[in-house]
Design an enzyme around this catalytic site. Sequence first.
Site, mmCIF file in Angstrom:
data_model
loop_
_atom_site.group_PDB
_atom_site.id
_atom_site.type_symbol
_atom_site.label_atom_id
_atom_site.label_comp_id
_atom_site.label_asym_id
_atom_site.label_seq_id
_atom_site.Cartn_x
_atom_site.Cartn_y
_atom_site.Cartn_z
ATOM 1 N N GLU A 189 -63.142 -86.455 72.568
ATOM 2 C CA GLU A 189 -63.319 -86.512 71.104
ATOM 3 C C GLU A 189 -62.226 -87.300 70.385
ATOM 4 O OE1 GLU A 189 -62.963 -83.132 68.636
ATOM 5 O OE2 GLU A 189 -60.999 -82.607 69.380
ATOM 6 N N ASN A 190 -61.061 -87.501 71.030
ATOM 7 C CA ASN A 190 -59.969 -88.245 70.391
ATOM 8 C C ASN A 190 -59.607 -89.521 71.152
ATOM 9 O OD1 ASN A 190 -59.033 -85.008 70.428
ATOM 10 N ND2 ASN A 190 -59.145 -85.960 68.414
ATOM 11 N N ASN B 238 -65.458 -81.621 67.219
ATOM 12 C CA ASN B 238 -65.578 -81.989 65.805
ATOM 13 C C ASN B 238 -65.243 -83.455 65.500
ATOM 14 O OD1 ASN B 238 -63.016 -80.732 66.650
ATOM 15 N ND2 ASN B 238 -62.306 -81.316 64.622
ATOM 16 N N HIS B 239 -64.370 -84.087 66.311
ATOM 17 C CA HIS B 239 -63.975 -85.470 66.027
ATOM 18 C C HIS B 239 -64.948 -86.519 66.565
ATOM 19 C CE1 HIS B 239 -60.265 -84.991 63.886
ATOM 20 N NE2 HIS B 239 -59.835 -84.097 64.772
ATOM 21 N N HIS C 224 -55.288 -78.803 71.819
ATOM 22 C CA HIS C 224 -54.367 -79.766 72.441
ATOM 23 C C HIS C 224 -53.120 -79.097 73.012
ATOM 24 C CE1 HIS C 224 -56.076 -83.542 70.171
ATOM 25 N NE2 HIS C 224 -57.019 -82.713 70.576
ATOM 26 N N ASP D 44 -58.574 -82.781 76.068
ATOM 27 C CA ASP D 44 -58.764 -83.836 75.048
ATOM 28 C C ASP D 44 -57.902 -85.087 75.287
ATOM 29 O OD1 ASP D 44 -59.845 -81.408 74.163
ATOM 30 O OD2 ASP D 44 -59.587 -81.934 72.042
ATOM 31 N N HIS E 147 -59.767 -78.418 72.237
ATOM 32 C CA HIS E 147 -59.567 -78.627 70.786
ATOM 33 C C HIS E 147 -58.147 -78.415 70.281
ATOM 34 C CE1 HIS E 147 -60.278 -78.738 66.435
ATOM 35 N NE2 HIS E 147 -59.777 -77.529 66.331
ATOM 36 N N HIS F 252 -65.247 -75.643 72.564
ATOM 37 C CA HIS F 252 -64.336 -76.394 71.705
ATOM 38 C C HIS F 252 -64.049 -75.574 70.446
ATOM 39 C CE1 HIS F 252 -62.470 -80.254 70.803
ATOM 40 N NE2 HIS F 252 -62.844 -80.082 69.547
HETATM 41 FE FE LIG Z 1 -59.133 -82.799 70.221
HETATM 42 FE FE LIG Z 2 -61.483 -80.863 68.140
#
Ligand SMILES: [Fe+2]
Ligand SMILES: [Fe+2]
Length: 259
Positions: free
Chosen positions: A39-40, A67-68, A177, A8, A175, A150
Site C-alpha cells: 500500500e505504500n 487504506n493507502h 509499520h 508494508d 498498517h 490491515h
Molecule cells: Fe502502510
Molecule cells: Fe495502512
Amino acid sequence: MKILFIGDIVGKPGRKAVKALLPSVLNRFKIDLTVANCENAAGGFGVTEKVSRELFDCGINIMTSGNHIWDKKEALGLLDKEDRILRPLNYPPGVPGRGSITVNVTGTKVGIMNVSGRVFMNPMDCPFRTADRELQSVKKETDVIIIDFHAEATSEKIAFGHYMDGRVSAVIGSHTHVQTADEQVLPGGTAYISDAGMTGPAYSVIGVEIEQIIDKFLRQLPKKFNTAKGDSVMSGVIIEINERTGKALSIHRLQMKSS
Ligand SMILES: [Fe+2]
Ligand SMILES: [Fe+2]
C-alpha cells in the site's frame, strides 16, 4: 509449506531492501509463497503498475494492501486488471479490484484474503462478517488460507485473530509499520501476529522523514510527506503450514537490515 509475509513496503528504500534481501531469504528458508503488503510502495503512497512489476520481478507472488491503495490514481484501473494485487474485501460494493484470490503453490491451493479493520480507520463494512462470508467460498477450494488484517487497533486485530482461529492458517496484521512481538500459533492452529512491521527506511517515523512528522504534530498544518532516506529494514514473518490440514505449525518474525 512455508509462506513469507512481508510487511508494508514503503517507497524506494523499501523496494531496495526487498530487491537486496528477498532472494537470499527465499533460498535460505525454502519459501514456497511470498505475499507482501504494497500500500505504500510507490513514494510512500499507493502503488503503480511500474512499481508492482518491479516487486513481482523480485519474487513476490501476491500483494495485499490497505487504506493507502488508492493514493495513486492509476490504482483504480490497475486493481481491475491485476488480480495478484488485493485491496481490503470490506470496501462497499462498486469499488474496483478484489479482496481475495486462490493460487496454486506446488500442487496445493492457497487462499489469500485482505481485510481492513475499522477502529481508528475509514468506515468500512464489518470485517468480521465480511470475512465470514468470503470464507464460505474460499473454504470450498482450500483450507490453507492466510489473511492480511490491515488495522490500527491491536484490540481489533487480536479479536479478529481469535475469531478466525481454527478456520484459517494465519492472520497477519499490517498498517502500523511497527512489528509486534506477539507472534504465536493460537489454540485452534491459526498463526497470528498483530503487525508484521515495515519494509522501508529504518530512521524515520513509520517511513516518513522525521522532521516533517514532528512539524505536523507541532503545528497541525497540512503537509506533503516524503519517504525518509538512509538504511532500510525488511520486516515480515515466515509461517509454516501443514498443507493437508491448513493448520499452522509455526510463525517466526524476520527483521533484516540493508544499507
Ligand atoms: Fe502502510
Ligand atoms: Fe495502512
